[in-house]
Design an enzyme around this catalytic site. Structure first.
Site, PDB file in Angstrom:
ATOM      1  CD  GLU A   1      78.735  -5.531  -7.376  1.00 51.13           C
ATOM      2  OE1 GLU A   1      79.061  -5.986  -8.511  1.00 51.13           O
ATOM      3  OE2 GLU A   1      79.835  -5.400  -6.470  1.00 51.13           O
TER       4      GLU A   1
ATOM      5  CD1 TRP B   1      78.857  -4.997   2.454  1.00 49.45           C
ATOM      6  CD2 TRP B   1      78.274  -3.631   4.348  1.00 49.45           C
ATOM      7  NE1 TRP B   1      78.498  -5.810   3.206  1.00 49.45           N
ATOM      8  CE2 TRP B   1      77.924  -4.960   4.452  1.00 49.45           C
ATOM      9  CE3 TRP B   1      78.200  -2.960   5.302  1.00 49.45           C
ATOM     10  CZ2 TRP B   1      77.658  -5.579   5.761  1.00 49.45           C
ATOM     11  CZ3 TRP B   1      77.593  -3.349   6.596  1.00 49.45           C
ATOM     12  CH2 TRP B   1      77.506  -4.787   6.702  1.00 49.45           C
TER      13      TRP B   1
ATOM     14  NE  ARG C   1      90.235   1.871  -6.903  1.00 51.29           N
ATOM     15  CZ  ARG C   1      90.162   2.700  -7.467  1.00 51.29           C
ATOM     16  NH1 ARG C   1      91.103   3.285  -8.117  1.00 51.29           N
ATOM     17  NH2 ARG C   1      89.052   3.425  -7.737  1.00 51.29           N
ATOM     18  NE  ARG C   2      90.162   6.457  -4.905  1.00 55.76           N
ATOM     19  CZ  ARG C   2      89.167   7.290  -5.032  1.00 55.76           C
ATOM     20  NH1 ARG C   2      88.917   8.365  -5.630  1.00 55.76           N
ATOM     21  NH2 ARG C   2      87.905   7.046  -4.424  1.00 55.76           N
TER      22      ARG C   2
ATOM     23  CE  LYS D   1      71.215  -7.011  -2.517  1.00 56.42           C
ATOM     24  NZ  LYS D   1      71.658  -5.623  -2.345  1.00 56.42           N
TER      25      LYS D   1
ATOM     26  NE  ARG E   1      76.271   0.835  -3.877  1.00 53.15           N
ATOM     27  CZ  ARG E   1      77.523   0.903  -3.477  1.00 53.15           C
ATOM     28  NH1 ARG E   1      78.150   0.223  -4.199  1.00 53.15           N
ATOM     29  NH2 ARG E   1      77.896   1.340  -2.257  1.00 53.15           N
TER      30      ARG E   1
END
Length: 335
Positions: free
Chosen positions: A282, A13, A33-34, A192, A256
């Site tokens: 999540e 996203w 981050r990487r 949701k 997901r």
């Protein structure tokens, strides 16, 4: 303060949102981050792990240095997993411009504190609530990256900042609507995910459209019950940030949480499902926080309760179905 935008998080996203911003005419720096991910994004204008087919617009740059992304940014978009927000933002906050607008793409409730993401931002960054804008809705990243028509809600208490974000992400394929119900939009996006887990479980168990329709509609009812208890406008849950996001997350194989739920419905453990999906669902963690939030406000959320038991207490999904179906019947209402 420059006019550029920082997107902190290079997941699906975050990457798609950077494209939207660039297509709307904004210069964007994505923090990954990487370092290797940032390097490939700069050199090849592709994200090798998320949306690899997407060719990013020339206006999108990337870095693994958060200070370089944030410094001077007019908009700072937060697109990290919800349970990592507080720790990350504590490090990033010193680099924020005093008048920057913070945009939350995250859909979760913080474990332990039961804070919504906008509340975590206010506490951690030391900003006033009017500086925070929430983006929520049926936002499946691969479809948006492919420029399929989509819409979203931009919610904020400061209409000027909400309008700024709206104008910064409006494209020929992406239509944003403004709203002042931050609570409702955030709860719709968080709960949701839990209902999508239930939908995925039901799908793998072989249940048909009646069962799945029941889960979506009763899931929306318990979302609205919690929202009203917290001061949200119940009308919000009939819109993009409520029903719209719920339908997309439940019905799409791209979602997901639904996919994670399918693994659980096949009898896999939490660890096995995590290994198979390799992405953050999540709802798995948020169901604990949402359950605690509901209990604190005396709100019944039976689907959320059963998903928490399946995910964290090892309950057999078949027993969860029995528990839901044997509840005392009540009039149909969100109240």
């Amino acid at each position: 303060m420059s006019g550029h935008v920082a997107v902190l998080g290079a997941g699906s996203w975050g990457t798609a949102f950077a494209k939207i911003l660039a297509d709307a005419g904004r210069d964007v720096t994505v923090w990954a981050r990487r370092a290797p991910v940032a390097k490939v994004m700069r050199a090849q204008r592709r994200n090798p792990e998320y949306l690899p087919e997407l060719l990013l617009p020339a206006r999108v740059d990337a870095t693994d240095d958060p200070a370089a992304a944030i410094t001077g940014a007019e908009l700072v978009v937060l697109a990290v997993p919800s349970q990592t927000l507080r720790g990350n933002l504590a490090e990033w906050a010193p680099h924020l411009h005093p008048d920057s607008t913070l945009v939350s793409l995250m859909k979760g409730i913080e474990l332990g504190t039961t804070r919504r993401m906008s509340e975590v931002i206010v506490e951690t960054a030391g900003v006033t609530p009017d500086r925070v804008v929430v983006v929520s809705g049926p936002n499946l990243a691969p479809e948006i990256a492919a420029e399929q028509p989509a819409a979203t809600v931009v919610a904020g208490t400061d209409s000027r900042r909400a309008a700024l974000v709206q104008s910064s992400i409006r494209t020929a394929y992406f239509r944003p609507y403004t709203n002042d119900d931050v609570i409702g939009c955030e709860l719709g996006g968080a709960v949701k995910n839990v209902i999508a887990l239930a939908y995925g479980i039901a799908t793998s168990m072989g249940f048909g459209d009646n069962t799945r329709a029941m889960l979506m509609t009763r899931g929306l009812a318990e979302t609205a019950r919690l929202g009203v208890a917290l001061g949200a406008d119940p009308i919000t849950f009939a819109g993009l940030a409520g029903m719209g996001d719920l339908v997309a997350s439940c019905s799409s194989p791209l979602a997901r949480n639904r996919t994670f739920g399918e693994h659980l419905g096949r009898g896999e453990t939490l660890e096995q499902a995590q290994a198979a999906t390799r992405q953050t669902a999540e709802g798995v963690k948020s169901c604990l926080a949402i359950r605690d939030l509901a209990r604190a406000h005396g709100v019944e959320m039976p689907i959320t309760e059963q998903i928490e038991r399946i995910c964290h207490e090892g309950m057999d999904p078949r027993l969860a179905v029995d528990a839901l179906m044997s509840r005392t019947a009540k009039p149909e209402s969100y109240e």
